[in-house]
Design a protein around this motif. Structure first.
Motif, short mmCIF file in Angstrom:
data_model
loop_
_atom_site.label_atom_id
_atom_site.label_comp_id
_atom_site.label_asym_id
_atom_site.label_seq_id
_atom_site.Cartn_x
_atom_site.Cartn_y
_atom_site.Cartn_z
N ARG A 233 1.26 -1.43 0.36
CA ARG A 233 0.81 -0.09 0.03
C ARG A 233 0.96 1.03 -0.17
O ARG A 233 0.42 1.94 0.62
CB ARG A 233 -0.83 0.44 1.30
N ALA A 234 1.91 1.23 -0.55
CA ALA A 234 2.81 2.40 -0.99
C ALA A 234 2.54 3.57 -1.45
O ALA A 234 1.56 3.48 -2.55
CB ALA A 234 3.90 1.56 -1.40
N SER A 235 2.78 4.71 -0.55
CA SER A 235 2.23 5.93 -0.99
C SER A 235 3.08 6.49 -2.94
O SER A 235 2.79 7.66 -3.67
CB SER A 235 2.02 6.69 -0.84
N SER A 236 4.60 5.87 -2.72
CA SER A 236 5.31 5.98 -3.75
C SER A 236 5.37 4.53 -4.33
O SER A 236 6.59 4.42 -3.57
CB SER A 236 6.33 7.14 -3.99
N VAL A 237 6.04 4.51 -5.25
CA VAL A 237 7.33 3.82 -5.67
C VAL A 237 7.87 4.01 -7.18
O VAL A 237 6.94 4.11 -7.77
CB VAL A 237 6.58 2.10 -6.62
N VAL A 238 8.74 4.16 -7.06
CA VAL A 238 9.52 4.40 -8.20
C VAL A 238 11.24 2.83 -7.97
O VAL A 238 11.29 2.08 -7.66
CB VAL A 238 10.39 5.94 -7.40
N ARG A 239 11.44 3.82 -9.74
CA ARG A 239 12.88 3.29 -10.38
C ARG A 239 14.03 3.94 -10.46
O ARG A 239 13.94 5.10 -11.52
CB ARG A 239 12.85 2.33 -11.19
N VAL A 240 14.95 3.77 -9.93
CA VAL A 240 16.28 4.96 -9.51
C VAL A 240 16.74 4.08 -10.68
O VAL A 240 17.61 2.93 -10.68
CB VAL A 240 16.60 5.06 -8.30
N LEU A 241 16.75 4.95 -11.73
CA LEU A 241 18.41 4.12 -13.11
C LEU A 241 19.67 4.17 -12.74
O LEU A 241 19.83 5.51 -12.48
CB LEU A 241 17.60 4.54 -14.27
N THR A 242 20.57 3.62 -12.58
CA THR A 242 22.07 3.69 -12.33
C THR A 242 22.96 3.33 -13.27
O THR A 242 22.77 2.33 -13.79
CB THR A 242 22.95 3.26 -11.19
N LYS A 243 24.27 4.32 -13.56
CA LYS A 243 25.10 3.33 -14.23
C LYS A 243 25.96 3.35 -14.22
O LYS A 243 26.99 4.74 -12.95
CB LYS A 243 24.97 4.55 -16.18
N PRO A 245 30.07 1.86 -12.77
CA PRO A 245 30.86 0.44 -11.69
C PRO A 245 30.25 0.55 -10.42
O PRO A 245 29.45 1.79 -9.96
CB PRO A 245 32.43 1.31 -11.43
N LYS A 246 30.03 -0.29 -9.96
CA LYS A 246 29.52 -0.60 -8.33
C LYS A 246 29.67 0.06 -7.32
O LYS A 246 28.55 0.95 -6.62
CB LYS A 246 29.53 -2.24 -7.88
N LYS A 247 30.73 0.28 -7.07
CA LYS A 247 31.09 1.57 -5.97
C LYS A 247 30.87 2.62 -6.19
O LYS A 247 31.27 3.82 -4.89
CB LYS A 247 32.10 0.83 -5.31
N ALA A 248 31.12 3.27 -7.45
CA ALA A 248 30.62 4.40 -7.57
C ALA A 248 29.69 5.22 -9.02
O ALA A 248 29.73 5.93 -9.54
CB ALA A 248 31.90 4.70 -8.74
N ARG A 249 28.52 4.14 -8.60
CA ARG A 249 27.45 4.22 -9.56
C ARG A 249 26.90 5.70 -9.66
O ARG A 249 26.09 6.16 -9.06
CB ARG A 249 26.09 3.45 -9.71
N ARG A 250 26.53 6.01 -10.17
CA ARG A 250 25.50 7.88 -10.83
C ARG A 250 23.92 7.55 -11.01
O ARG A 250 24.31 6.22 -12.14
CB ARG A 250 26.44 8.73 -11.86
N VAL A 251 23.16 8.50 -10.77
CA VAL A 251 21.68 7.73 -11.15
C VAL A 251 21.90 9.38 -12.46
O VAL A 251 22.10 9.56 -12.73
CB VAL A 251 20.75 8.45 -10.32
N THR A 252 21.30 8.28 -12.94
CA THR A 252 21.10 9.13 -14.45
C THR A 252 19.60 9.02 -14.73
O THR A 252 19.37 9.67 -15.67
CB THR A 252 21.32 7.41 -16.03
N GLY A 253 18.14 8.90 -13.49
CA GLY A 253 17.32 9.23 -13.77
C GLY A 253 16.45 8.38 -12.78
O GLY A 253 16.71 7.41 -12.16
N VAL A 254 14.64 8.69 -12.80
CA VAL A 254 14.33 7.35 -11.80
C VAL A 254 12.45 8.01 -12.47
O VAL A 254 11.95 9.01 -12.76
CB VAL A 254 13.98 9.04 -10.43
#
Length: 447
Positions: A233-243, A245-254
């Motif tokens: 019953r979440a008020s928000s469900v999102v997907r955070v897109l990252t690119k 290396p695993k220890k230094a991933r950057r967010v490219t979109g939500v």
């Protein structure tokens, strides 16, 4: 005290390290970091790492329990990595965290021990010891077509299945099981590959957000949203897109999969909206106490110009803007800058210049009367300390999540001789762990 029998050591634990382990010494003086020990314990421990100058051992038996030892509220403490200090009493946790701050000032900041002791106030505990978190993260591990979702184990290399997390508010503690069950079903039927899962839950607004961190690519958006909505019953469900290396991933979109696409929390007399990538303190009551300490220390008035560096989504910016004539706010993380601007607009505050960029490169041109800095764990860059020392401000409030970098930076301020610490208040935002937040008030040095 240390006695080695059949490959194990018998150790008397002396103190907690600034980390998950405690510290003991062998009879030959060699330091041993002990997982599962509490100061005062006499334990039997198995050595799993043995270096030239120090060793690491895991408690296999408590021979004589310390007076500081308590029974943890969670049965998974011995295997889960989330609460390494849960076996330590509240008073002992607070004292050990204060000691961590004093020790860092002396050892890293080269401060006189008596001055360090006089500067550091008793560690404050602003809220509950359990059920205080508004956020937890779940690890995701694939095993062929099946998946395991839970908490990182004590070693940090595996995953522990968790039915409920007592660090979350009681009304939300079962979310971990609901989310894990829904994602296990989706993973098995759709082959999902997820980096991690964020759960944010507010006791005050009753909002719940589920954030799935993944790489870009095909994704069953509608099915994921439907299953997670039914389970939580979440008020928000999102997907955070990252690119990256695993220890230094950057967010490219939500991507908003369902609901509001953001999470709201009431703090310090207002409501903040936050996107999933944006930082917010996991302890809301603790965050409010940080704001109170900063405002009490700076004592801003309506004619002041304020500066807020590393301002995030506005935890200190918004309260400052309600008290002063102007705020220069600088934040390097793009999602947080967008959240800050949205929060300012919603609050009807138009006396803030919200700038995106590195604090050193985007250092405000204006002269500030009061300053807040709340840097990440790495602390302040040396050029930022230099620029701050050139300001005519009467006071700086430095909010730190790492005693070591705080001590280093206070030494740098000391070298410049303009601002000097007058009070350091440790605040226990993270009970059952070794982490501590410190609010340091610096004023202009006399003479």
């Amino acid at each position: 005290m240390a006695e080695e029998v059949r490959g194990e050591l018998t150790l008397r634990v002396e103190r907690m390290a600034y980390g998950p382990d405690s510290v003991a010494h062998r009879d030959d003086g060699k330091a041993v970091f002990v997982s599962g020990g509490v100061p005062g314990d006499l334990v039997r421990a198995r050595v799993d790492q043995d270096g030239k100058s120090l060793s690491h051992a895991v408690v296999t038996e408590v021979l004589e329990p310390s007076e500081m030892r308590v029974r943890p509220a969670c049965p998974l403490v011995p295997v889960c990595g989330g609460c390494p200090w849960a076996g330590l009493s509240e008073g002992a946790q607070l004292e050990q965290k204060r000691s961590s701050a004093v020790d860092a000032l002396v050892r890293i900041g080269h401060m006189d021990p008596a001055r360090a002791e006089s500067l550091v106030a008793p560690c404050e505990s602003p809220g509950e010891r359990w059920g205080y978190r508004n956020k937890v993260e779940l690890a995701f591990e694939r095993h062929g077509r099946r998946s395991l979702i839970g908490m990182h184990d004590r070693s940090g290399t595996g995953v522990v299945k968790v039915d409920s997390c007592p660090l979350l508010d009681a009304r939300h503690s079962k979310l971990t099981k609901s989310v894990a069950g829904a994602l296990s079903y989706l993973s098995n039927s759709h082959g999902l590959d997820i980096d991690r899962v964020g759960i944010r839950a507010s006791r005050r607004t009753r909002e719940v957000e589920i954030a799935l961190w993944t790489e870009p690519g095909p994704f069953p958006r509608a099915q994921v949203a439907k299953v997670l909505q039914e389970a939580t019953r979440a008020s928000s469900v999102v997907r955070v897109l990252t690119k990256g290396p695993k220890k230094a991933r950057r967010v490219t979109g939500v991507e908003r999969l369902s609901g509001a696409g953001c999470w709201g929390e009431q703090v310090a007399g207002g409501t903040m909206l936050l996107s999933a990538p944006s930082f917010f303190q996991v302890n809301t009551k603790g965050a409010e106490r940080l704001v109170e300490l900063v405002m009490e220390g700076l004592d801003p008035d309506e004619g002041d110009v304020a500066m807020d560096l590393y301002c995030g989504a506005g935890t200190f910016t918004l309260p400052l803007a309600r008290r002063v004539s102007w705020v220069d706010a600088v934040e390097s993380y793009g999602p947080a800058v967008r959240d800050l601007r949205r929060n300012l607009e919603r609050a009807g505050l138009d006396n803030v210049d919200a700038v995106g960029g590195d604090a050193g490169r985007e250092f405000p041109d204006s002269d500030a009367d009061v300053i807040v800095v709340d840097p990440p764990r790495a602390g302040l860059a040396e050029d930022v300390v230099e620029r701050l020392s050139e300001q005519p401000a009467r006071a700086i409030a430095y909010v730190s999540c790492d005693p070591a970098t705080l001590a280093r930076d206070l030494a740098r301020f000391g070298e410049r001789g303009v601002f000097s610490p007058v009070r350091i208040t440790p605040v226990d935002l993270f009970p059952q762990t070794f982490h501590v937040e410190c609010v340091t008030l610096l004023s202009r040095a006399r003479g």
